[in-house]
Design a protein around this motif. Sequence first.
Motif, PDB file in Angstrom:
ATOM      1  N   CYS A  16       3.789  28.572 -12.908  1.00 39.83           N
ATOM      2  CA  CYS A  16       3.473  29.912 -12.384  1.00 39.83           C
ATOM      3  C   CYS A  16       2.135  30.410 -12.932  1.00 39.83           C
ATOM      4  O   CYS A  16       1.969  30.587 -14.131  1.00 39.83           O
ATOM      5  CB  CYS A  16       4.598  30.891 -12.750  1.00 39.83           C
ATOM      6  SG  CYS A  16       4.301  32.539 -12.079  1.00 39.83           S
ATOM      7  N   ASN A  17       1.196  30.624 -12.044  1.00 39.16           N
ATOM      8  CA  ASN A  17      -0.134  31.124 -12.418  1.00 39.16           C
ATOM      9  C   ASN A  17      -0.799  31.685 -11.166  1.00 39.16           C
ATOM     10  O   ASN A  17      -0.381  31.387 -10.052  1.00 39.16           O
ATOM     11  CB  ASN A  17      -0.959  29.991 -13.071  1.00 39.16           C
ATOM     12  CG  ASN A  17      -1.588  29.058 -12.068  1.00 39.16           C
ATOM     13  OD1 ASN A  17      -2.539  29.411 -11.374  1.00 39.16           O
ATOM     14  ND2 ASN A  17      -1.048  27.848 -11.956  1.00 39.16           N
ATOM     15  N   HIS A  36       7.063  24.853 -17.682  1.00 35.83           N
ATOM     16  CA  HIS A  36       5.611  25.049 -17.719  1.00 35.83           C
ATOM     17  C   HIS A  36       5.245  26.284 -16.909  1.00 35.83           C
ATOM     18  O   HIS A  36       5.303  26.249 -15.669  1.00 35.83           O
ATOM     19  CB  HIS A  36       4.928  23.800 -17.142  1.00 35.83           C
ATOM     20  CG  HIS A  36       3.430  23.790 -17.203  1.00 35.83           C
ATOM     21  ND1 HIS A  36       2.718  22.704 -17.662  1.00 35.83           N
ATOM     22  CD2 HIS A  36       2.491  24.704 -16.848  1.00 35.83           C
ATOM     23  CE1 HIS A  36       1.417  22.943 -17.585  1.00 35.83           C
ATOM     24  NE2 HIS A  36       1.250  24.161 -17.084  1.00 35.83           N
ATOM     25  N   THR A  37       4.895  27.369 -17.583  1.00 38.70           N
ATOM     26  CA  THR A  37       4.391  28.551 -16.863  1.00 38.70           C
ATOM     27  C   THR A  37       3.223  29.186 -17.621  1.00 38.70           C
ATOM     28  O   THR A  37       3.110  29.058 -18.832  1.00 38.70           O
ATOM     29  CB  THR A  37       5.459  29.664 -16.661  1.00 38.70           C
ATOM     30  OG1 THR A  37       5.555  30.462 -17.847  1.00 38.70           O
ATOM     31  CG2 THR A  37       6.819  29.101 -16.301  1.00 38.70           C
ATOM     32  N   HIS A  38       2.393  29.861 -16.836  1.00 33.29           N
ATOM     33  CA  HIS A  38       1.325  30.717 -17.379  1.00 33.29           C
ATOM     34  C   HIS A  38       1.679  32.133 -16.913  1.00 33.29           C
ATOM     35  O   HIS A  38       0.971  32.717 -16.105  1.00 33.29           O
ATOM     36  CB  HIS A  38      -0.032  30.312 -16.814  1.00 33.29           C
ATOM     37  CG  HIS A  38      -0.421  28.883 -17.067  1.00 33.29           C
ATOM     38  ND1 HIS A  38      -1.353  28.519 -17.999  1.00 33.29           N
ATOM     39  CD2 HIS A  38       0.008  27.720 -16.510  1.00 33.29           C
ATOM     40  CE1 HIS A  38      -1.502  27.191 -17.997  1.00 33.29           C
ATOM     41  NE2 HIS A  38      -0.685  26.682 -17.096  1.00 33.29           N
ATOM     42  N   LEU A  39       2.809  32.641 -17.384  1.00 31.76           N
ATOM     43  CA  LEU A  39       3.391  33.847 -16.790  1.00 31.76           C
ATOM     44  C   LEU A  39       2.595  35.119 -17.092  1.00 31.76           C
ATOM     45  O   LEU A  39       2.718  36.107 -16.364  1.00 31.76           O
ATOM     46  CB  LEU A  39       4.833  34.016 -17.299  1.00 31.76           C
ATOM     47  CG  LEU A  39       5.739  34.860 -16.433  1.00 31.76           C
ATOM     48  CD1 LEU A  39       6.122  34.106 -15.170  1.00 31.76           C
ATOM     49  CD2 LEU A  39       6.992  35.285 -17.182  1.00 31.76           C
ATOM     50  N   VAL A  40       1.806  35.094 -18.177  1.00 35.03           N
ATOM     51  CA  VAL A  40       1.157  36.335 -18.630  1.00 35.03           C
ATOM     52  C   VAL A  40      -0.270  36.404 -18.100  1.00 35.03           C
ATOM     53  O   VAL A  40      -1.166  35.727 -18.602  1.00 35.03           O
ATOM     54  CB  VAL A  40       1.169  36.409 -20.174  1.00 35.03           C
ATOM     55  CG1 VAL A  40       0.501  37.708 -20.633  1.00 35.03           C
ATOM     56  CG2 VAL A  40       2.595  36.327 -20.696  1.00 35.03           C
ATOM     57  N   TRP A  56       1.243  30.140  -7.459  1.00 29.20           N
ATOM     58  CA  TRP A  56       1.881  31.452  -7.571  1.00 29.20           C
ATOM     59  C   TRP A  56       3.337  31.261  -7.160  1.00 29.20           C
ATOM     60  O   TRP A  56       3.667  31.307  -5.986  1.00 29.20           O
ATOM     61  CB  TRP A  56       1.160  32.457  -6.693  1.00 29.20           C
ATOM     62  CG  TRP A  56       1.699  33.842  -6.793  1.00 29.20           C
ATOM     63  CD1 TRP A  56       2.554  34.346  -7.738  1.00 29.20           C
ATOM     64  CD2 TRP A  56       1.414  34.932  -5.910  1.00 29.20           C
ATOM     65  NE1 TRP A  56       2.803  35.676  -7.498  1.00 29.20           N
ATOM     66  CE2 TRP A  56       2.124  36.057  -6.391  1.00 29.20           C
ATOM     67  CE3 TRP A  56       0.624  35.066  -4.769  1.00 29.20           C
ATOM     68  CZ2 TRP A  56       2.065  37.296  -5.743  1.00 29.20           C
ATOM     69  CZ3 TRP A  56       0.578  36.293  -4.135  1.00 29.20           C
ATOM     70  CH2 TRP A  56       1.286  37.394  -4.624  1.00 29.20           C
ATOM     71  N   CYS A  57       4.181  31.012  -8.125  1.00 30.35           N
ATOM     72  CA  CYS A  57       5.553  30.610  -7.827  1.00 30.35           C
ATOM     73  C   CYS A  57       6.430  30.858  -9.049  1.00 30.35           C
ATOM     74  O   CYS A  57       6.079  30.446 -10.154  1.00 30.35           O
ATOM     75  CB  CYS A  57       5.589  29.120  -7.477  1.00 30.35           C
ATOM     76  SG  CYS A  57       7.235  28.500  -7.099  1.00 30.35           S
TER      77      CYS A  57
END
Lengths: 387, 387
Positions: free
Chosen positions: B301-302, B64-68, B307-308
């Motif tokens: 990550c967001n 699960h990431t919101h990398l962009v 912020w990780c």
Amino acid sequence: MNLTVRRIGRLLTMTREPLVDAAVVVRQGRVVWVGAERDLPAGAAGEEYDAGGACVVPGFVDAHTHLVFAGVRREEFVARLGGESYDGGGIAVTVDATRAASHEELVDLAAARAASALSHGTTTMEVKTGYGPTPEHELRLLDVIASLSRRTPLRLEPTYLGAHVMPPGRERGDYVREVVATMPRAVEHGARWADVFCDQGAFTVEEARRILTAAREAGLGLRLHAEEIAHTGAARLAAQLGCASADHLEHVTPEEAAALAAAGTVAVLLPTVTLSLRSDAWGHAALLREAGVELALGTDCNPGTSWCESMPYAIQLGCLAMGLSVEEAFRAATLGAARSLRRDDVGRIAVGAWGDLAILDAEHEADVVAHLGGRAVLRTVVGGFLH
Amino acid sequence: MNLTVRRIGRLLTMTREPLVDAAVVVRQGRVVWVGAERDLPAGAAGEEYDAGGACVVPGFVDAHTHLVFAGVRREEFVARLGGESYDGGGIAVTVDATRAASHEELVDLAAARAASALSHGTTTMEVKTGYGPTPEHELRLLDVIASLSRRTPLRLEPTYLGAHVMPPGRERGDYVREVVATMPRAVEHGARWADVFCDQGAFTVEEARRILTAAREAGLGLRLHAEEIAHTGAARLAAQLGCASADHLEHVTPEEAAALAAAGTVAVLLPTVTLSLRSDAWGHAALLREAGVELALGTDCNPGTSWCESMPYAIQLGCLAMGLSVEEAFRAATLGAARSLRRDDVGRIAVGAWGDLAILDAEHEADVVAHLGGRAVLRTVVGGFLH
């Protein structure tokens, strides 16, 4: 060593408001100039370091460590997380391994941990004995700290913690008398501080009073493990004796906090312990702040309840788990911790102080708190030497 | 790529008991041999890597990431820690910065985060859109993920999260219809998954049902942000629709957990969010485990609430704050997360799976949980390539 650090995007000196676009000049290990880079005097110093816009803070002061030990406590850790009551042998595992290790082995192990701390921005560190735990073994551990100080650039503050664990089979009164009698020798072996683990299952308030009183007579500064496991009245003792620090304080009361503030005793907060023990003791920081106690941070680096050499991690948990603001946490990790060691030559960036800096891997100190699991420190400077 | 990793002190394959003194052979990117090193077949493969006794685990799968995204949310973070109610603009800051950034800028920013994740042992990563947040902007973010996949060795799983934030001034029904209508184009732009932020203040259970039903018809796999901020019934919807994952779940009930278990929906736990938000929502992991739900871990990550990029940090908090055992946390970060992506070619070290490994900076996986603030991963291997 002479060094000019230029292009500091943001500089926390701990003595005035943050500076932007700043520079610091170190000569013969000491800060001789701090200010806006445009005002930098010509011909300032030898080596130059371009901080590239990074945020620079005073080198971290770790106010509480048990750095000297051998052995690992993996079984205990795995069992604790698995919900088992088995303690894997607990502190006795560390005592046995530490006694079995040679002087050189202990120095090597501690030096590796010190190198890790340095890479995380620590420049001054309190180091306790305590896994002896007979006075003779404890003095040997002071010798290890003395050897370590020749192996690491860190500024070490050695603490004699003869009263950490009661050796099995000993009569309490006898052992306390032995610790008391050893104080002058602890000074000869390099101790600057004495500490007692005063808590439920460890040493009583009256035992701690006898030991610390003898320590003061021998010329040692006083620290005290207080109110960690249970409420015992140790914090009040720390205030009565004017200890430089009272450490842990998870169970401190508002009245005791007020007494610490009045005595000028610094509260050393150890958030990594609370996390490691899966405790929920996070509320005492707010209570201590409310009472006006000066706060310090430490890693409590030890093999059982806080395997950690990273002050940025202590800062991060101090904020996110304990509720300190970013400003409070950085102050606690520098100026506050220096005050817990009664030093004004470290923990701040000011003319006359040691040239000890942590160059953060960030433009702003808040980013190393917000960025979880990331690298916090790019370079560490001790006395003008870049590491 | 061909690679033989030798001298593995301890190997977690996730398919059988840990091996000691093991080796892994990767040929053309896939694992072709796993076993005790003494049984290693001769002439196994090209490059050799000596793990020096380290513990090796499957490359981490970040579920699960919101990398962009673009922009920073420092003011919001500092204010939150300072106890202020000011939110600094919140998610709108990220939306504005992301919209203002070019395709190349967004790829660069995401690539730097992917490189950080890789250095922390991640080899497969789910990546969501969501800061568009209009369908056209969301499709652009899918294009960013497609470009990113050519810049990073990570195996990416792109997720269309058109229903993340309701754009200001839009009528809800209109916007939901637009998201629904965009599903076939999301597939054309490379999406493999659809997700909805179904929560109080975000999208309702009925809106989520409409969106995910359309996503399924378009051929997308289903994920769902569920029960994070408030209890809404989203977890039950995830079970009803047979979603591959239900994520967050801080407010899930035992009955809903049982429904998720029966549906084979994987629970994605995001402990760094709980820490970042200074919440105390740590109890749901135990409840989900009790119900027999397969657990996964992710960084989320967001820029605002986690912020990780570090899966070892998610593992560490999963254990120390959420109460997972070491074994459960490593499974959740590898096999469990792979199952949440319905993949059996990653998340385990077995013949036929991709040669994706995390070589730990430790002899035992428990040490990277116990050692706080330290470096967890020495080298990361993706498809037999050493990074």
